[in-house]
Scaffold this active site. Structure first.
Site, mmCIF file in Angstrom:
data_model
loop_
_atom_site.group_PDB
_atom_site.id
_atom_site.type_symbol
_atom_site.label_atom_id
_atom_site.label_comp_id
_atom_site.label_asym_id
_atom_site.label_seq_id
_atom_site.Cartn_x
_atom_site.Cartn_y
_atom_site.Cartn_z
ATOM 1 N N ASP A 1 0.936 -1.240 0.023
ATOM 2 C CA ASP A 1 0.035 -0.028 0.049
ATOM 3 C C ASP A 1 0.952 1.253 0.035
ATOM 4 O O ASP A 1 2.192 1.041 0.347
ATOM 5 C CB ASP A 1 -0.903 0.119 1.397
ATOM 6 C CG ASP A 1 -1.828 1.244 1.314
ATOM 7 O OD1 ASP A 1 -2.483 1.643 0.361
ATOM 8 O OD2 ASP A 1 -1.886 1.694 2.589
ATOM 9 N N ASP B 1 -1.829 -0.695 5.820
ATOM 10 C CA ASP B 1 -2.313 -0.128 7.295
ATOM 11 C C ASP B 1 -3.937 -0.075 7.365
ATOM 12 O O ASP B 1 -4.383 0.414 8.393
ATOM 13 C CB ASP B 1 -1.583 1.222 7.219
ATOM 14 C CG ASP B 1 -2.252 2.517 6.490
ATOM 15 O OD1 ASP B 1 -2.247 2.135 5.194
ATOM 16 O OD2 ASP B 1 -2.577 3.467 7.034
ATOM 17 N N ASP C 1 -0.262 5.293 1.007
ATOM 18 C CA ASP C 1 -0.311 6.311 1.971
ATOM 19 C C ASP C 1 -0.591 5.487 3.358
ATOM 20 O O ASP C 1 -1.273 4.628 3.628
ATOM 21 C CB ASP C 1 -1.604 7.048 1.456
ATOM 22 C CG ASP C 1 -1.711 7.880 0.520
ATOM 23 O OD1 ASP C 1 -0.528 7.887 -0.202
ATOM 24 O OD2 ASP C 1 -2.688 8.647 0.320
#
Length: 265
Positions: free
Chosen positions: A13, A207, A15
């Site tokens: 991922d 996250d 951001d």
């Protein structure tokens, strides 16, 4: 412990993971990025960002031409030279029209409703980067302004339109049913296995709740400490192959690879 000499594939991922949640820098991950490149280990971006955002970033990271997954899995690029879109796609504009019918019942705003400057203001992106984030092809970013209790009602209203809802690190995302990070990753793995004649060992890092399908589909999962109020819950029973970091962003990204990958001599 996994070795750098094994056939690996790193899926990440952006951001709040490889990129800092606030300033979008990746300094803490730089050393590992260099090691992966030295060992010719592919790095596949798997993000809610658009292709228009990912392609320039790949060049900065030194992985231009690598396969990537964009818009939470609604867009999959197999690799090679990629062309930057100049305008939102017809599919995206049709999706926005469908969402407009629901704005009579629910209070939300999509990226399509904002200008580049407005998106830049509440994301911290530059105006040019904000424009790239609005060059969407298959999904919409939604700022939910209604009661949190109505989200499930909204999800149910999307279903007859062939649309689904997923939560990212800071926004909600609407995309076609049957798409997602996990499904896109599975397709990409099958493609690579056919092309290379081998199945790579996968390490995934993310996250947010929208990363869960991707983290469930990899051999080793790094759940980076995030900012989302909704925890990342994985439906897997191999706890020894799942690591939860103490640090956020690229510091957590580095921590996760430190945990699973044997250090080179």
């Amino acid at each position: 412990m996994v070795s750098l000499d094994q056939p690996l594939l790193i899926v990440t991922d952006l951001d709040g993971s490889l990129l800092d949640h606030h300033d979008y820098r990746w300094d803490a991950a730089s050393e590992w990025l260099m090691r992966l490149k030295q060992h010719q280990i592919p790095l596949v971006i798997c993000s809610s960002k658009t292709a228009a955002e990912i392609i320039p970033l790949q060049k900065k990271l030194g992985i231009a031409g690598a396969p990537f997954i964009a818009e939470n899995g609604a867009r999959l690029a197999w690799g090679g030279e990629q062309t930057l879109p100049e305008d939102p796609s017809r599919d995206y504009l049709d999706l926005c029209q469908q969402l407009k019918t629901l704005q009579r019942r629910f209070h939300f705003t999509g990226f399509h409703d904002f200008s580049d400057m407005e998106v830049a203001k509440f994301t911290g992106l530059t105006p040019a980067e904000a424009r790239q984030s609005r060059l969407r092809e298959a999904s919409e970013v939604v700022l939910w302004r209604d009661e949190p209790t109505r989200l499930e009602e909204f999800r149910a209203a999307l279903a007859p339109l062939g649309l689904a809802l997923t939560q990212g690190g800071r926004f909600w995302h609407v995309m076609p049913q049957g798409s997602g990070k996990g499904i896109a990753l599975q397709r990409l793995q099958q493609h690579l296995a056919r092309r290379e004649g081998q199945t790579r060992i996968t390490i995934g890092l993310g996250d947010g709740p929208n990363d869960a399908p991707m983290l469930e589909g990899v051999d080793y999962a790094v759940v980076i400490k995030g900012f989302s109020k909704t925890p990342v819950i994985l439906q897997r029973d191999d706890d020894e192959n799942v690591y939860h970091t103490a640090h956020v962003g690229p510091q957590g990204w580095r921590e996760g690879l430190d945990y699973f990958l044997a250090q080179p001599d």
